[in-house]
Design a protein around this motif. Structure first.
Motif, PDB file in Angstrom:
ATOM      1  N   LYS A   9       0.837  -1.189   0.000  1.00 43.23           N
ATOM      2  CA  LYS A   9       0.000   0.000   0.000  1.00 43.23           C
ATOM      3  C   LYS A   9       0.871   1.237   0.000  1.00 43.23           C
ATOM      4  O   LYS A   9       1.717   1.412   0.874  1.00 43.23           O
ATOM      5  N   TYR A  11       0.695   5.427  -0.070  1.00 44.96           N
ATOM      6  CA  TYR A  11      -0.072   6.666   0.007  1.00 44.96           C
ATOM      7  C   TYR A  11       0.817   7.744  -0.587  1.00 44.96           C
ATOM      8  O   TYR A  11       1.746   8.197   0.069  1.00 44.96           O
ATOM      9  N   ARG A  45      -6.865  -2.796   7.480  1.00 44.19           N
ATOM     10  CA  ARG A  45      -7.888  -2.164   6.632  1.00 44.19           C
ATOM     11  C   ARG A  45      -7.925  -2.826   5.256  1.00 44.19           C
ATOM     12  O   ARG A  45      -8.995  -2.979   4.657  1.00 44.19           O
ATOM     13  N   LEU A  48      -9.821  -6.030   5.329  1.00 42.82           N
ATOM     14  CA  LEU A  48     -11.267  -5.812   5.392  1.00 42.82           C
ATOM     15  C   LEU A  48     -11.812  -5.110   4.150  1.00 42.82           C
ATOM     16  O   LEU A  48     -12.978  -4.724   4.119  1.00 42.82           O
ATOM     17  N   GLY A  49     -10.967  -4.927   3.167  1.00 44.21           N
ATOM     18  CA  GLY A  49     -11.438  -4.302   1.930  1.00 44.21           C
ATOM     19  C   GLY A  49     -11.756  -2.825   2.074  1.00 44.21           C
ATOM     20  O   GLY A  49     -12.406  -2.245   1.210  1.00 44.21           O
ATOM     21  N   LEU A  50     -11.335  -2.212   3.177  1.00 42.48           N
ATOM     22  CA  LEU A  50     -11.628  -0.786   3.360  1.00 42.48           C
ATOM     23  C   LEU A  50     -10.654   0.063   2.562  1.00 42.48           C
ATOM     24  O   LEU A  50     -11.035   1.085   1.988  1.00 42.48           O
ATOM     25  N   ASP A  51      -9.391  -0.360   2.533  1.00 42.78           N
ATOM     26  CA  ASP A  51      -8.398   0.285   1.683  1.00 42.78           C
ATOM     27  C   ASP A  51      -8.038  -0.711   0.584  1.00 42.78           C
ATOM     28  O   ASP A  51      -7.860  -1.898   0.863  1.00 42.78           O
ATOM     29  N   ALA A  52      -7.932  -0.222  -0.619  1.00 44.70           N
ATOM     30  CA  ALA A  52      -7.567  -1.108  -1.728  1.00 44.70           C
ATOM     31  C   ALA A  52      -6.049  -1.206  -1.790  1.00 44.70           C
ATOM     32  O   ALA A  52      -5.363  -0.183  -1.769  1.00 44.70           O
ATOM     33  N   TYR A  65     -12.516 -10.268   1.102  1.00 45.26           N
ATOM     34  CA  TYR A  65     -13.542  -9.830   2.059  1.00 45.26           C
ATOM     35  C   TYR A  65     -14.809  -9.360   1.349  1.00 45.26           C
ATOM     36  O   TYR A  65     -15.921  -9.739   1.721  1.00 45.26           O
ATOM     37  N   LEU A  79     -11.602  -1.898  14.617  1.00 45.18           N
ATOM     38  CA  LEU A  79     -10.556  -1.063  14.033  1.00 45.18           C
ATOM     39  C   LEU A  79     -10.002  -0.092  15.052  1.00 45.18           C
ATOM     40  O   LEU A  79     -10.647   0.246  16.027  1.00 45.18           O
TER      41      LEU A  79
ATOM     42  N   ARG B 121     -20.709  -1.904  -0.702  1.00 42.78           N
ATOM     43  CA  ARG B 121     -20.721  -0.439  -0.545  1.00 42.78           C
ATOM     44  C   ARG B 121     -21.927   0.278  -1.137  1.00 42.78           C
ATOM     45  O   ARG B 121     -22.553   1.073  -0.460  1.00 42.78           O
ATOM     46  N   ASP B 276     -10.574   4.715  -0.844  1.00 39.97           N
ATOM     47  CA  ASP B 276     -10.387   4.041   0.433  1.00 39.97           C
ATOM     48  C   ASP B 276     -11.362   4.644   1.433  1.00 39.97           C
ATOM     49  O   ASP B 276     -11.653   5.831   1.385  1.00 39.97           O
ATOM     50  N   ALA B 277     -11.840   3.789   2.339  1.00 38.68           N
ATOM     51  CA  ALA B 277     -12.798   4.294   3.326  1.00 38.68           C
ATOM     52  C   ALA B 277     -12.062   5.026   4.441  1.00 38.68           C
ATOM     53  O   ALA B 277     -10.963   4.680   4.794  1.00 38.68           O
TER      54      ALA B 277
END
Ligand SMILES: Nc1ncnc2c1ncn2[C@@H]1O[C@H](COP(=O)(O)OP(=O)(O)OP(=O)(O)O)[C@@H](O)[C@H]1O
Ligand SMILES: [Mg+2]
Lengths: 315, 277
Positions: A9, A11, A45, A48-52, A65, A79, B121, B276-277
């Motif tokens: 990941k 950023y 994250r 849990l598929g919250l961040d790709a 997920y 979290l 989503r 992203d969430a």
């Protein structure tokens, strides 16, 4: 069962997680360790598929997920940042989450009871103390009775009683055959709770090993504290061994031995019929060993760090 | 605390749809979320009070001045529009609520719990819009009808009141509720795109209040070409009974407003899926 394959990941220019692969087995508590900013929360994250992920992928119970049709029954998550609307009561928060899966109100009451929030369940979650917030997080993770639990720093900010409670809860969840992944930056806490460890530093895997193995390595070549009335004689004997250093303590009976473990020291004393009052492996070395390997990860950032501790997954 | 064991599974998945996430369940969840926040009801109450109280006030002021009004003003007096004067201020309350239903989840971190429960989503966005839209429509329509009825009874003192059967009146009264609902949905879309409460509210207010004002500053041929298509002007065409020269036809205007809301929600959907969430 959790599997991460080449998880990465970024950023912007910052690489939070770099090519991370590991698997988490059911039936034991797996500690996910790393210093601040190591990428633990980011990894969770992504699980849990919250961040790709920028690259790589992760599966939980055999699927990504987002492909689970009833995710709360598969994975329960807590979290780091509180994922609760501050204006809503704990009960209504759980009720709303439960509704997405048709989980009955009875189950909501059950988990509230189980985490000990019954008295405050109708109060606004915004007014909760840190410990109450953690308990609410655990309650939402347990809601769907999932086979896998992913908890980000659940003991953070808990009092000793709360820590003990979480420790026992995690162990019993694992004993029921569930997969339990718990992050922490406290090696000492994980040594008491977890059986397996995944250690990361700067987003990279540093160690994937059992706690027993980690402890053994940490204390091998170890440091031992000995108290004996024959400290002078024992000190002389120890100094004859290769690689052993002996430092006298302020207390004349006490020797600090490095380069020999307690077993070697004990045998040596027995061979020469010397009396020992105390023979203690230096416990601080566990936390120190953790700091040591993560410090290395920072230094050798660009190369694969500390490969000696990375075991092939056994399953 | 002694409860060290996890409570045994009581709600495990049994059948093929048992325990699964379905759109009706997500709608139910969003309804629980909506009704359990005080801010939902406070903002709706504000919208209802503004609609009814301001409408009544305007009618009462007209009645008390009626005898002194010049003949020209009397001739252009539209009792239905007068009694609905409160719905425009009410759009600010509705807009705030529209932003809050989604930005409140981002600011508190709740969105992560919501998206963990519904990892596909989009059902979360659709369910939010549906619950918000339905409740807002009921409340604002009831408020507009109340404002109309109370206003007309005030105006009847001077016998200048009107009824639902007069041309355009029913459309204008129900149109006020429809306008507010769609403005609210536009706010849901913008709130979801912008994520922050302050930024979302500023954008909605800017779009509804500032942009029409800026359009006034344009050269008149530009203004005439653009102004009717701005969301507020276009949507408000549904609530007037005396069309101005440049106004869009009522339902055309409303369709334009719906287009803005649909575009905002579509943008929100794409962003929700991608970010992203
Ligand atoms: N959304 C984001 N945008 C930019 N950088 C981020 C983002 N999330 C995390 N980071 C960065 O990625 C790195 C890893 O952060 P992460 O929160 O995963 O660490 P952590 O191991 O959970 O640390 P801690 O023990 O403090 O919780 C940090 O340097 C952090 O600043
Ligand atoms: Mg973290």
């Amino acid at each position: 069962m959790i599997e991460a394959v080449g998880l990465t990941k970024r950023y912007g220019p910052k690489t939070a997680v770099a090519d991370l692969s590991f698997s988490v087995r059911p039936g034991v508590v797996t500690g996910f360790l790393g210093p601040n900013g190591a990428g633990k929360s980011t990894t969770m994250r992504m699980l849990l598929g919250l961040d790709a992920p920028t690259a790589g992928h992760a599966t939980v119970n055999g699927r990504r997920y987002a492909e689970h049709r009833a995710p709360l029954h598969e994975v329960g998550a807590m979290l780091e940042a509180r994922a609760v609307h501050t204006g809503r009561s704990a009960f209504n928060h759980l009720l709303a989450l439960a509704a997405t899966h048709g989980i009955p109100r009875r189950r909501v009451e059950e988990v509230i009871e189980a985490v000990g929030l019954r008295e405050v369940a109708r109060r606004r979650a915004g007014g909760f103390s840190l410990g109450m917030g953690q308990r609410l997080g655990i309650a939402s993770a347990l809601l769907g009775d999932p086979a896998t639990l992913i908890l980000d720093e659940p003991v953070n900010g808990l009092d000793p009683e709360g820590i003990l409670w979480i420790r026992n809860l995690l162990k019993s969840l694992a004993a029921e055959g569930r997969t339990v992944l718990v992050s922490s930056h406290l090696m000492s806490e994980m040594a008491l709770t977890a059986e397996h460890l995944i250690v990361i530093g700067r987003g990279r895997l540093i160690a994937d090993t059992s706690v027993a193995e980690f402890t053994r390595r940490a204390s091998s070549g170890g440091a031992v504290r000995v108290r004996t009335p024959d400290s002078v004689r024992l000190g002389e004997l120890l100094r004859t061994l290769p690689g052993v250093t002996v430092t006298p303590d302020d207390d004349v009976q006490v020797l600090l031995v490095e380069g020999a473990d307690s077993e070697q020291v004990g045998r040596l004393a027995a061979e020469h019929a010397l009396v020992l009052f105390e023979l203690v492996p230096r416990q601080a070395s566990l936390e120190e060993a953790f700091m040591e390997i993560t410090r290395d990860a920072v230094e050798y950032e660009a190369v694969t760090a500390a490969p000696a501790l990375i075991e092939e997954p056994t399953v | 605390m002694s409860a060290a064991t996890a409570p045994a599974r009581t709600a495990g998945p049994a059948g093929p749809t048992e325990g699964r996430v379905t759109l009706p369940r997500v709608v139910h969840s969003e309804w629980i979320k909506f009704r359990t926040l005080r801010s939902s009801w406070l903002t709706l109450l504000a919208a209802a009070v503004l609609t009814v109280a301001l409408g009544t006030l305007f009618c009462w002021a007209t009645v008390s001045h009626w005898d002194r009004l010049p003949a020209g003003e009397r001739a252009h007096f539209t009792p239905v529009e007068h009694s609905l004067r409160g719905y425009l201020p009410a759009q600010l309350a509705v807009g705030v609520l529209g932003v809050l239903v989604i930005s409140g989840e981002y600011s508190t971190g709740m969105i992560r719990a919501s998206l963990s429960a519904v990892p596909r989503r989009l059902p979360v966005l659709w369910a939010k819009a549906a619950v918000f839209g339905a409740v807002t429509w009921v409340v604002t329509t009831a408020s507009a009808v109340t404002a109309f009825l109370v206003g007309q009874s005030v105006l009847s003192a001077k016998h200048v009141d009107t009824t639902f059967s007069a041309p355009g009146v029913t459309r204008a009264v129900l149109g006020a509720g429809l306008y507010l609902t769609v403005v609210g949905l536009l706010a849901v879309g913008l709130g979801s795109l912008i994520r922050s409460t302050a930024g979302g509210i500023a954008t909605v207010f800017g779009l509804l209040l500032v942009v029409p004002g800026l359009a006034e500053a344009l050269p008149s041929n530009w203004h005439d070409a653009i102004a009717p298509y701005l969301p507020s002007n276009a949507g408000q065409a549904l609530t007037v009974v005396q069309q101005g020269p440049g106004d869009l036809a009522p339902w055309t205007g409303f369709a334009v407003l719906c287009g803005y809301a649909a575009a905002a929600l579509a943008g929100a959907a794409v962003a929700l899926k991608r970010r992203d969430a």
